[in-house]
Motif scaffolding. Structure first.
Motif, PDB file in Angstrom:
ATOM      1  N   ASP A  30      17.198  34.599   8.948  1.00 22.79           N
ATOM      2  CA  ASP A  30      18.054  33.450   8.683  1.00 22.79           C
ATOM      3  C   ASP A  30      19.333  33.915   8.015  1.00 22.79           C
ATOM      4  O   ASP A  30      19.335  34.860   7.226  1.00 22.79           O
ATOM      5  CB  ASP A  30      17.344  32.452   7.775  1.00 22.79           C
ATOM      6  N   ILE A  86      23.618  32.403   6.855  1.00 21.54           N
ATOM      7  CA  ILE A  86      24.540  31.288   6.636  1.00 21.54           C
ATOM      8  C   ILE A  86      25.901  31.724   7.156  1.00 21.54           C
ATOM      9  O   ILE A  86      26.429  32.762   6.741  1.00 21.54           O
ATOM     10  CB  ILE A  86      24.676  30.948   5.139  1.00 21.54           C
ATOM     11  N   ASN A  96      29.582  31.427   6.864  1.00 20.28           N
ATOM     12  CA  ASN A  96      30.486  30.992   5.810  1.00 20.28           C
ATOM     13  C   ASN A  96      31.853  30.601   6.342  1.00 20.28           C
ATOM     14  O   ASN A  96      32.534  29.755   5.761  1.00 20.28           O
ATOM     15  CB  ASN A  96      30.663  32.099   4.769  1.00 20.28           C
ATOM     16  N   TYR A 151      29.302  35.809   8.182  1.00 18.94           N
ATOM     17  CA  TYR A 151      28.023  35.284   7.725  1.00 18.94           C
ATOM     18  C   TYR A 151      27.393  36.186   6.680  1.00 18.94           C
ATOM     19  O   TYR A 151      27.774  37.343   6.527  1.00 18.94           O
ATOM     20  CB  TYR A 151      27.072  35.070   8.906  1.00 18.94           C
ATOM     21  N   TYR A 174      23.399  37.112   4.769  1.00 16.83           N
ATOM     22  CA  TYR A 174      21.949  37.007   4.877  1.00 16.83           C
ATOM     23  C   TYR A 174      21.311  37.942   3.869  1.00 16.83           C
ATOM     24  O   TYR A 174      21.935  38.887   3.391  1.00 16.83           O
ATOM     25  CB  TYR A 174      21.462  37.298   6.304  1.00 16.83           C
ATOM     26  N   GLY A 189      27.395  26.917   8.497  1.00 19.05           N
ATOM     27  CA  GLY A 189      26.114  26.419   8.007  1.00 19.05           C
ATOM     28  C   GLY A 189      24.995  27.371   8.376  1.00 19.05           C
ATOM     29  O   GLY A 189      25.222  28.531   8.735  1.00 19.05           O
ATOM     30  N   PRO A 190      23.751  26.895   8.319  1.00 16.74           N
ATOM     31  CA  PRO A 190      22.610  27.776   8.606  1.00 16.74           C
ATOM     32  C   PRO A 190      22.583  28.225  10.065  1.00 16.74           C
ATOM     33  O   PRO A 190      22.992  27.492  10.955  1.00 16.74           O
ATOM     34  CB  PRO A 190      21.387  26.921   8.280  1.00 16.74           C
ATOM     35  N   THR A 191      22.088  29.417  10.271  1.00 12.68           N
ATOM     36  CA  THR A 191      21.974  29.981  11.611  1.00 12.68           C
ATOM     37  C   THR A 191      20.833  30.996  11.630  1.00 12.68           C
ATOM     38  O   THR A 191      20.318  31.372  10.581  1.00 12.68           O
ATOM     39  CB  THR A 191      23.297  30.643  12.054  1.00 12.68           C
ATOM     40  N   SER A 192      20.465  31.421  12.791  1.00 10.96           N
ATOM     41  CA  SER A 192      19.509  32.519  12.936  1.00 10.96           C
ATOM     42  C   SER A 192      20.279  33.775  13.296  1.00 10.96           C
ATOM     43  O   SER A 192      21.376  33.701  13.846  1.00 10.96           O
ATOM     44  CB  SER A 192      18.498  32.202  14.039  1.00 10.96           C
ATOM     45  N   ARG A 238      23.024  27.079  15.358  1.00  9.31           N
ATOM     46  CA  ARG A 238      22.387  25.764  15.225  1.00  9.31           C
ATOM     47  C   ARG A 238      23.519  24.750  15.107  1.00  9.31           C
ATOM     48  O   ARG A 238      23.960  24.415  14.015  1.00  9.31           O
ATOM     49  CB  ARG A 238      21.514  25.701  13.982  1.00  9.31           C
TER      50      ARG A 238
END
Length: 130
Positions: free
Chosen positions: A51, A53, A55, A64, A66, A95-98, A120
């Motif tokens: 997971d 984030i 930014n 991002y 992690y 936001g959140p992402t994988s 996402r």
């Protein structure tokens, strides 16, 4: 065979080997875009899921963070060659992402590639109401 014939045969063979060597070097010489594509596909194929984030996002890159095993990583990914699979407004991606990352080098990570996406995308309230 005379010495002249042997010399001409050897010269022709040498020339053929030089031309073949140049052709091989030029054929397998990789450009940076191809190397990056191969890296993304390798991380997709061999990487583990995690997971992250996002930014910040621009037309050219995703930024991002992690955390893995207590270590926080900050990374970015060039998305210029992947723009057709990403929504028009990059700010929607924040936001959140994988992500996928390589276990032996956790800093080697991706959020999106040609065959996979960890994005996402949230649908705005205006779109949900219509």
């Amino acid at each position: 065979m005379t010495a002249a014939t042997q010399l001409m045969t050897l010269g022709g063979l040498t020339l053929a080997l030089i031309v073949a060597g140049i052709w091989i070097v030029l054929r397998y010489q990789r450009n940076p875009d191809r190397l990056e594509r191969e890296r993304r596909l390798a991380v997709n194929r061999l990487g583990r899921l995690g997971d992250a984030i996002i930014n910040d996002a621009s037309d050219d890159a995703l930024y991002y963070t992690y955390t893995l095993s207590g270590v926080m990583y900050t990374a970015s990914q060039d998305i210029r060659s992947l723009r057709e699979g990403i929504p028009g407004d990059p700010s929607r991606l924040i936001g959140p992402t994988s992500l996928k990352y390589m276990t032996r080098n956790p800093a080697n990570s991706i959020v999106v590639c040609e065959q996979w996406s960890g994005l996402r995308i949230t649908i705005s309230k205006e779109l949900k109401q219509t």
